[in-house]
Design an enzyme around this catalytic site. Structure first.
Site, mmCIF file in Angstrom:
data_model
loop_
_atom_site.group_PDB
_atom_site.id
_atom_site.type_symbol
_atom_site.label_atom_id
_atom_site.label_comp_id
_atom_site.label_asym_id
_atom_site.label_seq_id
_atom_site.Cartn_x
_atom_site.Cartn_y
_atom_site.Cartn_z
ATOM 1 N N HIS A 212 0.823 -1.214 0.000
ATOM 2 C CA HIS A 212 0.000 0.000 0.000
ATOM 3 C C HIS A 212 0.857 1.265 0.000
ATOM 4 O O HIS A 212 0.356 2.347 -0.312
ATOM 5 C CB HIS A 212 -0.985 -0.007 1.174
ATOM 6 N N SER B 217 4.065 2.597 8.249
ATOM 7 C CA SER B 217 3.681 1.578 7.272
ATOM 8 C C SER B 217 4.894 1.017 6.544
ATOM 9 O O SER B 217 5.789 1.752 6.132
ATOM 10 C CB SER B 217 2.714 2.167 6.247
ATOM 11 N N ASP C 164 -0.321 -7.510 1.315
ATOM 12 C CA ASP C 164 0.231 -6.156 1.440
ATOM 13 C C ASP C 164 1.744 -6.212 1.604
ATOM 14 O O ASP C 164 2.289 -5.938 2.672
ATOM 15 C CB ASP C 164 -0.423 -5.453 2.631
#
Length: 453
Positions: A257, A400, A304
């Site tokens: 992502h 992230s 992901d």
């Protein structure tokens, strides 16, 4: 059609148009039943209506049965690049049966807590006996895992292995000359046991070590320069966007992502060996290419994971080191205390931290994480949760793609990549990470393909 002509739009399918009902002109005044019947009869004789309905039902059933057979790969190998199923014996047999020869990759792995070498041959994973093993075979094995060199190979007693690795064995065919051994899975024969009583263990990378103290991060602590030497800052057009983890001199693991729709390599740089993002003297490293998992979908959360390849290899020192990948089928127990790090916000809705922070977080079982009061069933087996149900410590925005690492046998291993969460450090909302062991095959395939080009 000219370049300036608008594209033709296809009419949407409807059962009304199939039966000609869209052609009916319905009066705003409700007609009597006989009038409607007469109109329908003029367009579609009733005697054909049951036949058409039965035909459509039969077609749907045929498609369903066909698709069921097509998708059922029980006892077979499914090509990831298509829906094709092949026999397990066709995998790693030297013949490309899948698109892009994917069935001829991922034929070697390192498994379990003790890093036992296994090859896939004759439809099964089989553990390599140390009989007739030579050290230079280790370089071949590591190349099949995508590593250009190797550190060491050693021998381990069979009874020291986990039980699942003690059933099927292979040995190198001693009749082959060394120059004929170019791929391990083509150079072995099956054994019921190891004559020597030992199997081969393999280490392809000098990884997972550091000289810093081991004691985002909401409720975290500021890190020292050498504490998390595999942590990198991924910067998009000069601004920190995500974290990542060094796994080789050329490759970084991060979250899909982070790079989805932002996958132009020239827009990215990677900074390594730093704690502060402000006035940092460290040089930026250019990115050659970005690969994200082909099954990643932004709204579906799963798969992901992504890889970045640097334009030039990193030079390792005490501030820049790779993290070890876990071994295949290596387990990290629920409750184990692991560590997450990053430059993410230190409070929900806050700005990114200018300095690298870290926090200790215990692993949480997927069963607990899927409880209706936590994530309500959305956590798949390829995800893992870590943190505290009471809140207070968590990864946050800006973390992230960064690492979740655990220490095993004095080596640090990349167990997760920061994926998502609800808020930051909220009650019953621990951090969710991509489970790295679920994507080892994918990672090694990308590295092996790149090494062969």
């Amino acid at each position: 059609m000219g370049e300036n002509d608008p594209p033709a739009a296809e009419a949407p399918f409807s059962f009304r148009s199939l039966f000609g009902l869209d052609d009916l002109k319905i009066s705003p005044v409700a007609p009597d039943g006989d009038a409607v019947a007469a109109q329908i009869l003029s367009l579609l004789p009733l005697k054909f209506f049951p036949i058409i309905v039965i035909g459509i039902i039969a077609l749907i059933l045929a498609l369903a049965i066909g698709l069921g057979i097509h998708f059922d790969c029980s006892g077979k190998y499914r090509c990831h690049s298509s829906f094709k199923c092949i026999e397990l014996t066709a995998r790693c047999d030297g013949v490309s049966d899948c698109k892009n020869a994917e069935d001829e990759y991922r034929c070697v792995r390192v498994s379990g807590q003790r890093a036992a070498l296994q090859v896939f041959t004759a439809a099964a994973w089989r553990t390599m006996c140390s009989d007739d093993w030579k050290s230079h075979y280790a370089k071949i094995a590591c190349a099949q895992l995508g590593f250009p060199s190797y550190v060491s190979s050693d021998h381990l007693r069979v009874d020291a292995l986990e039980e699942q690795f003690q059933g099927d064995f292979v040995s190198i065919n001693h009749l082959l000359s060394d120059d004929k051994v170019t791929a391990l899975h083509h150079s072995v024969y099956m054994r019921e046991g190891c004559t020597s009583g030992h199997v081969v263990t393999l280490k392809c990378s000098a990884c997972g070590t550091r000289t810093g103290y081991s004691p985002r991060i909401v409720g975290g602590n500021m890190s020292s320069l050498t504490q998390w030497p595999w942590q990198v800052s991924l910067q998009f057009q000069g601004y920190h966007l995500c974290g990542g983890s060094i796994i080789t001199p050329l490759w970084i693991v991060t979250a899909a992502h982070c790079v989805y729709d932002l996958y132009h390599p020239k827009s990215w740089t990677v900074q390594v060996g730093l704690v502060s993002l402000m006035d940092s003297p460290v040089p930026s490293h250019l990115v050659e290419k970005i690969i994200y998992h082909s099954k990643y979908k932004p709204k579906r959360l799963g798969n992901d994971i992504a890889l970045m390849k640097l334009s030039e290899p990193l030079t390792f020192d005490e501030t820049i080191q790779p993290i070890c990948l876990p071994n295949s089928e290596e387990n990290f127990p629920d409750g184990k205390l692991c560590w997450t790090s990053g430059w993410g916000a230190t409070e929900d809705g806050g700005d990114a931290s200018p300095v690298l922070n870290h926090a200790a977080v215990p692993l949480i079982s997927n069963k607990i994480c899927n409880h209706r009061d936590v994530y309500g069933g959305i956590i798949s087996p390829s995800m893992l949760c870590a943190g505290y149900l009471k809140g207070g410590v968590d990864s946050c925005q800006g973390d992230s793609g960064g690492p979740l690492v655990c220490q095993e046998r004095r080596l640090w291993k990349l167990v997760g990549a920061t994926s998502f969460g609800i808020g930051c450090a909220e009650v019953n909302k621990p951090g969710v990470y991509t489970r790295i062991t679920s994507f080892l095959d994918w990672i090694h395939e990308q590295l092996e393909r790149d090494l062969k080009t």
